[in-house]
Design a protein around this motif. Sequence first.
Motif, PDB file in Angstrom:
ATOM      1  N   ARG A  75       0.833  -1.205   0.000  1.00  0.00           N
ATOM      2  CA  ARG A  75       0.000   0.000   0.000  1.00  0.00           C
ATOM      3  C   ARG A  75       0.870   1.258   0.000  1.00  0.00           C
ATOM      4  NH1 ARG A  75      -2.048   3.856   3.216  1.00  0.00           N
ATOM      5  NH2 ARG A  75      -4.200   4.530   2.807  1.00  0.00           N
ATOM      6  N   ALA A  76       1.952   1.222   0.775  1.00  0.00           N
ATOM      7  CA  ALA A  76       2.851   2.373   0.834  1.00  0.00           C
ATOM      8  C   ALA A  76       3.445   2.671  -0.539  1.00  0.00           C
ATOM      9  CB  ALA A  76       3.958   2.117   1.850  1.00  0.00           C
ATOM     10  N   LYS A  77       3.721   1.613  -1.307  1.00  0.00           N
ATOM     11  CA  LYS A  77       4.269   1.816  -2.644  1.00  0.00           C
ATOM     12  C   LYS A  77       3.241   2.470  -3.567  1.00  0.00           C
ATOM     13  CE  LYS A  77       7.623  -1.961  -2.489  1.00  0.00           C
ATOM     14  NZ  LYS A  77       8.036  -3.262  -3.065  1.00  0.00           N
ATOM     15  N   VAL A  78       1.986   2.027  -3.448  1.00  0.00           N
ATOM     16  CA  VAL A  78       0.933   2.621  -4.276  1.00  0.00           C
ATOM     17  C   VAL A  78       0.739   4.092  -3.911  1.00  0.00           C
ATOM     18  CG1 VAL A  78      -1.519   2.560  -4.840  1.00  0.00           C
ATOM     19  CG2 VAL A  78      -0.244   0.425  -4.634  1.00  0.00           C
ATOM     20  N   VAL A  79       0.709   4.374  -2.606  1.00  0.00           N
ATOM     21  CA  VAL A  79       0.557   5.759  -2.154  1.00  0.00           C
ATOM     22  C   VAL A  79       1.732   6.603  -2.619  1.00  0.00           C
ATOM     23  CG1 VAL A  79       0.462   7.258  -0.123  1.00  0.00           C
ATOM     24  CG2 VAL A  79      -0.860   5.138  -0.164  1.00  0.00           C
ATOM     25  N   SER A  80       2.925   5.997  -2.593  1.00  0.00           N
ATOM     26  CA  SER A  80       4.116   6.711  -3.044  1.00  0.00           C
ATOM     27  C   SER A  80       3.996   7.079  -4.517  1.00  0.00           C
ATOM     28  CB  SER A  80       5.358   5.845  -2.814  1.00  0.00           C
ATOM     29  OG  SER A  80       6.518   6.487  -3.288  1.00  0.00           O
ATOM     30  N   ARG A  81       3.476   6.149  -5.319  1.00  0.00           N
ATOM     31  CA  ARG A  81       3.261   6.441  -6.737  1.00  0.00           C
ATOM     32  C   ARG A  81       2.323   7.639  -6.897  1.00  0.00           C
ATOM     33  NH1 ARG A  81       3.750   0.880  -6.778  1.00  0.00           N
ATOM     34  NH2 ARG A  81       4.927  -0.011  -8.521  1.00  0.00           N
ATOM     35  N   GLU A  82       1.200   7.582  -6.195  1.00  0.00           N
ATOM     36  CA  GLU A  82       0.227   8.666  -6.297  1.00  0.00           C
ATOM     37  C   GLU A  82       0.834   9.989  -5.842  1.00  0.00           C
ATOM     38  OE1 GLU A  82      -3.009   7.278  -3.957  1.00  0.00           O
ATOM     39  OE2 GLU A  82      -3.852   6.037  -5.569  1.00  0.00           O
ATOM     40  N   ASP A  83       1.670   9.914  -4.811  1.00  0.00           N
ATOM     41  CA  ASP A  83       2.315  11.112  -4.290  1.00  0.00           C
ATOM     42  C   ASP A  83       3.212  11.747  -5.349  1.00  0.00           C
ATOM     43  OD1 ASP A  83       2.110  12.643  -2.081  1.00  0.00           O
ATOM     44  OD2 ASP A  83       3.707  11.682  -0.952  1.00  0.00           O
ATOM     45  N   GLU A  84       3.929  10.910  -6.077  1.00  0.00           N
ATOM     46  CA  GLU A  84       4.827  11.427  -7.106  1.00  0.00           C
ATOM     47  C   GLU A  84       4.066  12.052  -8.266  1.00  0.00           C
ATOM     48  OE1 GLU A  84       8.465   9.642  -8.361  1.00  0.00           O
ATOM     49  OE2 GLU A  84       8.162   7.978  -6.982  1.00  0.00           O
ATOM     50  N   LEU A  85       2.839  11.587  -8.487  1.00  0.00           N
ATOM     51  CA  LEU A  85       2.051  12.088  -9.608  1.00  0.00           C
ATOM     52  C   LEU A  85       1.116  13.228  -9.208  1.00  0.00           C
ATOM     53  CD1 LEU A  85       1.125   8.637 -11.186  1.00  0.00           C
ATOM     54  CD2 LEU A  85       2.787  10.281 -12.061  1.00  0.00           C
ATOM     55  N   SER A  86       1.111  13.611  -7.935  1.00  0.00           N
ATOM     56  CA  SER A  86       0.206  14.664  -7.485  1.00  0.00           C
ATOM     57  C   SER A  86       0.609  16.005  -8.084  1.00  0.00           C
ATOM     58  CB  SER A  86       0.213  14.752  -5.955  1.00  0.00           C
ATOM     59  OG  SER A  86       1.492  15.124  -5.487  1.00  0.00           O
ATOM     60  N   PHE A  87      -0.347  16.930  -8.126  1.00  0.00           N
ATOM     61  CA  PHE A  87      -0.114  18.210  -8.799  1.00  0.00           C
ATOM     62  C   PHE A  87       0.970  19.045  -8.119  1.00  0.00           C
ATOM     63  CE2 PHE A  87      -2.867  19.507  -5.387  1.00  0.00           C
ATOM     64  CZ  PHE A  87      -2.514  20.821  -5.120  1.00  0.00           C
TER      65      PHE A  87
END
Length: 289
Positions: A75-87
């Motif tokens: 889950r942390a990896k998925v959240v990390s991905r989303e974090d990198e793609l955030s505006f």
Amino acid sequence: MNAASNDKAKCSRHGDSDCDKAAAREVIKAHDSEIDRRRQGNGDGDRARDGTYGLPLNSNAIGSIPDVADYEKLRAKVVSREDELSFDARYRSRASDMERRVDEIIRNVRKEDEVLFSGQVPRKGYHGQLHPRFAGDHFLSNVDLIDETGLFKIASMMPKGAHLHNHFNACLPPHVLLDIAKGMDRMFITSNLPLICKGEGEDKFENFDKCEIQFSIMSPDKEDAGDLFSPRYQSRQTMKFSEFLNRFPTYYTRADVGTDGKTKADKWLLHKLLFQEEEAYDHLQTASG
């Protein structure tokens, strides 16, 4: 059978779970592709908040997570991905020491504000229900505390251009706005109902209570003259604001605005301009009124 039909057939045989897993894998691939592109162009400039990157997720692991700890890692990896793609990913990663310090201060101030709200006596709601105070409550429910918050004090010291958006009539006290309007020769007032009394009793001033007042600055060719105090008045016909102020005391004789003819209109208009908590959030209130 085309690819779409084949996918539907697989879903029907194996259930939605397998389809959801496949869709998740496609989303992860798309995320990884974009993250890789950003890394190549910006080095480590798009690092996530925790300093890690979203690593490629083994598709076989999705269906076989042995325990909670492994789940949390994935889950942390998925959240990390989303974090990198955030505006705001680039701006967070490139923030100066001063900006990071300011962000830390504001976060701490917000925590102090949370303590301020939670320490208040609960407010009474419908049928006497008690509601704990919290910062995310309705504006009119918290208006008595907002001035005391640290975040409001910070916002008050910010330059005007630092505010995202604020309407002029939301920045000034209503009595100031009325005084400004009085000095405008082309200021007009309109209503959706004629301001007339209906017989006697509690409903006598019903139209005054229910009407929706609007102000407009108009050129002569835009005027649609009407008498707000006439039964023949049509919705949104215009009346000079100066004329309205002079004539209002003659037609509105309710005691709630006092007996001074010079201030009757002001007091009534202030009441119309300011929303009360009960009016905005009453259990019978709808989006249409």
